[in-house]
Design an enzyme around this catalytic site. Structure first.
Site, PDB file in Angstrom:
ATOM      1  N   LYS A   9      -3.160  43.654 -18.464  1.00 33.75           N
ATOM      2  CA  LYS A   9      -1.873  44.334 -18.548  1.00 33.75           C
ATOM      3  C   LYS A   9      -1.801  45.497 -17.556  1.00 33.75           C
ATOM      4  O   LYS A   9      -2.770  45.803 -16.880  1.00 33.75           O
ATOM      5  CB  LYS A   9      -1.620  44.797 -19.993  1.00 33.75           C
ATOM      6  CG  LYS A   9      -1.532  43.647 -21.011  1.00 33.75           C
ATOM      7  CD  LYS A   9      -0.383  42.728 -20.718  1.00 33.75           C
ATOM      8  CE  LYS A   9      -0.043  41.611 -21.689  1.00 33.75           C
ATOM      9  NZ  LYS A   9      -0.950  41.028 -22.598  1.00 33.75           N
TER      10      LYS A   9
HETATM   11  C1  LIG Z   1      -0.614  40.201 -23.937  1.00 34.78           C
HETATM   12  C2  LIG Z   1       0.538  39.864 -24.792  1.00 34.78           C
HETATM   13  C3  LIG Z   1       0.486  39.989 -26.185  1.00 34.78           C
HETATM   14  C4  LIG Z   1      -0.768  40.263 -26.954  1.00 34.78           C
HETATM   15  O1  LIG Z   1      -1.486  41.337 -26.593  1.00 34.78           O
HETATM   16  P1  LIG Z   1      -3.089  41.350 -26.841  1.00 34.78           P
HETATM   17  O2  LIG Z   1      -3.401  42.792 -26.680  1.00 34.78           O
HETATM   18  O3  LIG Z   1      -3.676  40.495 -25.763  1.00 34.78           O
HETATM   19  O4  LIG Z   1      -3.355  40.850 -28.199  1.00 34.78           O
HETATM   20  C5  LIG Z   1       1.639  39.753 -26.908  1.00 34.78           C
HETATM   21  N1  LIG Z   1       2.769  39.380 -26.330  1.00 34.78           N
HETATM   22  C6  LIG Z   1       2.865  39.233 -24.996  1.00 34.78           C
HETATM   23  C7  LIG Z   1       4.186  38.855 -24.410  1.00 34.78           C
HETATM   24  C8  LIG Z   1       1.747  39.439 -24.184  1.00 34.78           C
HETATM   25  O5  LIG Z   1       1.834  39.250 -22.867  1.00 34.78           O
END
Ligand SMILES: *Cc1c(COP(=O)(O)O)cnc(C)c1O
Length: 379
Positions: free
Chosen positions: A194
Site C-alpha cells: 500500500k
Molecule cells: C489491501 C486491501 C484490503 C485489505 O487490507 P489488508 O491490510 O491487506 O488486510 C482491503 N480492501 C482493499 C480494496 C485492499 O486493497
C-alpha cells in the site's frame, strides 16, 4: 544487455523513510513491544490528525478492520451487504466471516468504482421484495474516489449504513476532505504494497466514540471488566503491535510526499505513453475528487492494438518488470458464484483490458523510462 542484468522493478514495494527506526528503537529501549504503548497511541493520533476522524483504532490488517467495522454496523448471519464486484477479495471476505451474503454491484466507467445507477436499481429491487441490506461497502479502488455524492445520497435515502473501504486510498480526498471519513466507519490498510506500510497493519476510523471503544474491546479478545478472565462476547486478536505502530508513525510523516510522488508517476507515464496506439489511462477523477494514484493503471483497446494485457505483462516480465492484471471482479470468482450481481459488463471489460504498472514511490526517472521503453517496444 540481457534482461537479467537489470534490477527487478516491482509493482509497489515498501518504501521506508528515515524515521521509522527511531520509533522502533525507542519502543525496544522502553520495552513497549506488546500490542499497547506510546507508538500505538501516537499512530492513531497521527491518523486522526491527517484524516480529521475523531477516533482511530490500529489493527493487524485492513481485513480485520473491515471485519470489526461490519460487526459494528450490526452485520450478522443471514444479512445482505452491498459491495462492488470490482475490488480485492479482502473487501468481501469479512462479509462471509460474519455469515452474511454479498450483493455485488457493477462499476461505472469513469472512476471504476460502484455505479450509482446500478446501486439504485439494486436498492429498489430489494426494497420491493421487502429486503433491506444491512450495510453498503464502498471502495475507492486504486486510490480513486468513488462518486460519493450520488452513492451517499442513495445510502441516506434507503437508510443503509456505510463502511468505506479506503484501504488503497489513504491520502486521497473528495471535496477537500480525506477519504475514509465519509462512511459511518472507514478502513485503511498498511499492508506491504500500500501507499504506506507497517509491513502488515490496518486501521478503523469513526466519529462514534462508543464504536471505537467496542472495536478496541473486540480486537483484544473481548475481556469483560472483571479481575479474572471473563468473556461474554466473541473477541479477536486483532490489535496492532506497538513495534509496527512505530513503523507506521515514521511512515505517516511521509504521506503527503508519497501521494505527490504517486501522482507524478501517473502523470509521467501518461505524458510519455500518450501516442501509443490503443493504450489509454484510467480511471478518471470525479468532480471534487483527488486520487492518490496508488497504482498507475492502463487499458488496451482490442480494436486498436493486437497486444493483449497478458502479452504485455509477459513481455514486461521478460524485462524483469512486474506488472499485474486489474482485480478480477468478485462475481467472476469461484468463491462467489452464487452471490447476486447487478450488471457486470463494465468491470468485466476493465478486467479483460487492463494492467497495473510499477508505481512504487522509490522509482526514479530511469526506472520509469525502462518501463515506458519496454511498453513502446511491443504495443
Ligand atoms: C489491501 C486491501 C484490503 C485489505 O487490507 P489488508 O491490510 O491487506 O488486510 C482491503 N480492501 C482493499 C480494496 C485492499 O486493497
Amino acid at each position: 544487455m540481457r534482461s537479467q542484468d537489470y534490477d527487478r522493478l516491482y509493482l509497489s514495494p515498501p518504501h521506508l523513510g528515515r524515521h521509522e527506526l527511531n520509533y522502533l528503537h525507542k519502543a525496544i529501549e522502553d520495552n513497549w513491544v506488546a500490542p499497547a504503548g506510546p507508538n500505538l497511541d501516537g499512530f492513531e493520533r497521527d491518523i486522526c490528525e491527517f484524516t480529521g476522524a475523531e477516533h482511530c483504532v490500529a489493527l493487524t490488517s485492513g481485513t480485520a478492520a473491515i471485519h470489526l467495522g461490519l460487526r459494528l454496523l450490526g452485520v450478522g448471519p443471514g444479512d445482505e451487504v452491498l459491495c462492488p464486484s470490482f475490488t480485492f477479495v479482502a473487501t468481501a471476505n469479512p462479509v462471509l466471516y460474519l455469515g452474511a451474503t454479498p450483493i455485488f454491484i457493477d462499476s461505472e466507467a469513469d472512476t471504476w468504482n460502484m455505479c450509482p445507477q446500478r446501486l439504485r436499481e439494486a436498492l429498489e429491487q430489494l426494497c420491493q421484495q421487502g429486503r433491506r441490506p444491512k450495510a453498503l461497502l464502498l471502495v475507492h479502488l486504486y486510490g480513486m474516489p468513488a462518486k460519493l455524492r450520488e452513492l451517499l445520497a442513495l445510502a441516506a435515502e434507503f437508510e443503509i449504513p456505510v463502511l468505506e473501504d479506503a484501504a488503497e486510498a489513504l491520502g486521497a480526498s473528495y471535496d477537500g476532505r480525506p477519504l475514509g471519513t465519509f462512511g459511518d466507519v472507514g478502513v485503511f490498510s498498511f499492508n506491504g504494497n500500500k501507499i504506506l506500510t507497517t509491513s502488515g497493519g490496518g486501521a478503523l476510523v469513526t466519529n462514534n466514540s462508543a464504536w471505537a471503544q467496542k472495536t478496541r474491546f473486540w480486537a483484544t479478545q473481548a475481556k469483560d471488566a472483571a479481575p479474572y478472565y471473563q468473556h461474554s462476547e466473541v473477541g479477536y486478536n486483532y490489535r496492532l503491535s506497538n513495534l509496527l505502530a512505530g513503523i507506521g508513525r515514521g511512515q505517516m510523516e511521509l504521506l503527503e510526499d508519497r501521494v505527490k510522488k504517486r501522482r507524478e508517476i501517473y502523470a509521467w507515464y501518461r505524458e510519455q505513453l500518450k501516442f501509443v496506439p490503443g493504450l489509454t489511462f484510467g480511471p478518471t477523477e470525479p468532480t471534487g475528487g483527488r486520487s492518490n494514484r496508488w497504482l498507475t493503471t492502463i487499458l488496451l483497446n482490442p480494436a486498436e492494438t493486437e497486444v493483449t494485457p497478458e502479452q504485455l505483462r509477459l513481455h514486461l516480465e521478460n524485462h524483469n518488470i512486474e506488472s499485474r492484471p486489474l482485480w478480477k471482479p468478485l462475481h467472476l470468482q469461484p468463491l462467489f458464484t452464487t452471490a447476486p450481481m447487478h450488471g457486470g459488463e463494465v468491470c468485466t471489460n476493465l478486467f479483460q483490458r487492463g494492467l497495473c504498472l510499477p508505481s512504487g514511490t522509490a522509482m526514479e526517472e530511469a526506472d520509469l523510462r525502462r518501463v515506458a521503453h519496454a511498453i513502446q517496444a511491443i504495443v
